[in-house]
Design a protein around this motif. Sequence first.
Motif, PDB file in Angstrom:
ATOM      1  N   THR A  19       0.840  -1.193   0.000  1.00 19.11           N
ATOM      2  CA  THR A  19       0.000   0.000   0.000  1.00 19.11           C
ATOM      3  C   THR A  19       0.877   1.246   0.000  1.00 19.11           C
ATOM      4  N   TYR A  20       0.290   2.344  -0.436  1.00 16.63           N
ATOM      5  CA  TYR A  20       1.017   3.608  -0.470  1.00 16.63           C
ATOM      6  C   TYR A  20       1.376   4.110   0.930  1.00 16.63           C
ATOM      7  N   PRO A  21       0.473   4.017   1.933  1.00 22.33           N
ATOM      8  CA  PRO A  21       0.870   4.454   3.282  1.00 22.33           C
ATOM      9  C   PRO A  21       2.054   3.679   3.853  1.00 22.33           C
ATOM     10  N   GLU A  22       2.166   2.400   3.530  1.00 20.19           N
ATOM     11  CA  GLU A  22       3.323   1.627   4.000  1.00 20.19           C
ATOM     12  C   GLU A  22       4.604   2.143   3.361  1.00 20.19           C
ATOM     13  N   GLN A  23       4.528   2.504   2.090  1.00 23.45           N
ATOM     14  CA  GLN A  23       5.697   3.046   1.405  1.00 23.45           C
ATOM     15  C   GLN A  23       6.119   4.382   2.022  1.00 23.45           C
ATOM     16  N   VAL A  24       5.149   5.231   2.323  1.00 22.43           N
ATOM     17  CA  VAL A  24       5.452   6.524   2.929  1.00 22.43           C
ATOM     18  C   VAL A  24       6.051   6.330   4.325  1.00 22.43           C
ATOM     19  N   LEU A  25       5.497   5.408   5.103  1.00 23.16           N
ATOM     20  CA  LEU A  25       6.049   5.122   6.427  1.00 23.16           C
ATOM     21  C   LEU A  25       7.488   4.627   6.331  1.00 23.16           C
ATOM     22  N   TRP A  26       7.754   3.779   5.338  1.00 20.23           N
ATOM     23  CA  TRP A  26       9.123   3.279   5.142  1.00 20.23           C
ATOM     24  C   TRP A  26      10.067   4.439   4.839  1.00 20.23           C
ATOM     25  N   HIS A  27       9.646   5.328   3.939  1.00 18.32           N
ATOM     26  CA  HIS A  27      10.500   6.449   3.563  1.00 18.32           C
ATOM     27  C   HIS A  27      10.775   7.360   4.757  1.00 18.32           C
ATOM     28  N   ILE A  28       9.731   7.688   5.501  1.00 21.79           N
ATOM     29  CA  ILE A  28       9.890   8.572   6.656  1.00 21.79           C
ATOM     30  C   ILE A  28      10.795   7.930   7.703  1.00 21.79           C
ATOM     31  N   SER A  29      10.590   6.647   7.969  1.00 20.30           N
ATOM     32  CA  SER A  29      11.393   5.972   8.991  1.00 20.30           C
ATOM     33  C   SER A  29      12.850   5.852   8.577  1.00 20.30           C
ATOM     34  N   VAL A  81       8.243  -3.590  11.898  1.00 19.10           N
ATOM     35  CA  VAL A  81       6.853  -4.003  11.660  1.00 19.10           C
ATOM     36  C   VAL A  81       6.559  -4.029  10.162  1.00 19.10           C
ATOM     37  N   LEU A  82       7.034  -3.038   9.431  1.00 17.52           N
ATOM     38  CA  LEU A  82       6.799  -3.021   7.984  1.00 17.52           C
ATOM     39  C   LEU A  82       7.485  -4.186   7.285  1.00 17.52           C
ATOM     40  N   MET A  83       8.672  -4.563   7.745  1.00 18.59           N
ATOM     41  CA  MET A  83       9.351  -5.716   7.146  1.00 18.59           C
ATOM     42  C   MET A  83       8.517  -6.979   7.328  1.00 18.59           C
ATOM     43  N   ALA A  84       7.937  -7.146   8.498  1.00 18.14           N
ATOM     44  CA  ALA A  84       7.140  -8.349   8.772  1.00 18.14           C
ATOM     45  C   ALA A  84       5.808  -8.309   8.035  1.00 18.14           C
ATOM     46  N   THR A  85       5.147  -7.156   7.984  1.00 16.14           N
ATOM     47  CA  THR A  85       3.831  -7.093   7.352  1.00 16.14           C
ATOM     48  C   THR A  85       3.909  -7.132   5.831  1.00 16.14           C
ATOM     49  N   THR A  86       5.027  -6.747   5.257  1.00 13.05           N
ATOM     50  CA  THR A  86       5.170  -6.783   3.801  1.00 13.05           C
ATOM     51  C   THR A  86       5.242  -8.218   3.284  1.00 13.05           C
TER      52      THR A  86
END
Length: 107
Positions: A19-29, A81-86
Amino acid sequence: MASIFGGIHCIAWFFAFPTYPEQVLWHISAVAIILIPWLGLFFFFLSVTFLENTELQDLVMGTAIFIPPPLYITGRIILLVLMATTLRNLPPDTYQAVSWISLVPHL
């Protein structure tokens, strides 16, 4: 070392995310993990170098010590968390079996 670790996470900048929000969260983090240690060092050197023994120096020193660690830890947890949910949305080629015997020349 922390900035190098964040830079490694920037390798995935153009990867496909579910999803796009996951991508944005990854970039910000990833950017936060790169910049937060430098922000802490900046505030520390600012208080030591330019501010003499004042209440402002105590405030800036407290900012340098207590604000960056929780922000850095939050960025790291978000990336974990993003690594696991992806993993829930892998491409179909991931599930294909590899014939390892065909890759060994002498068999």
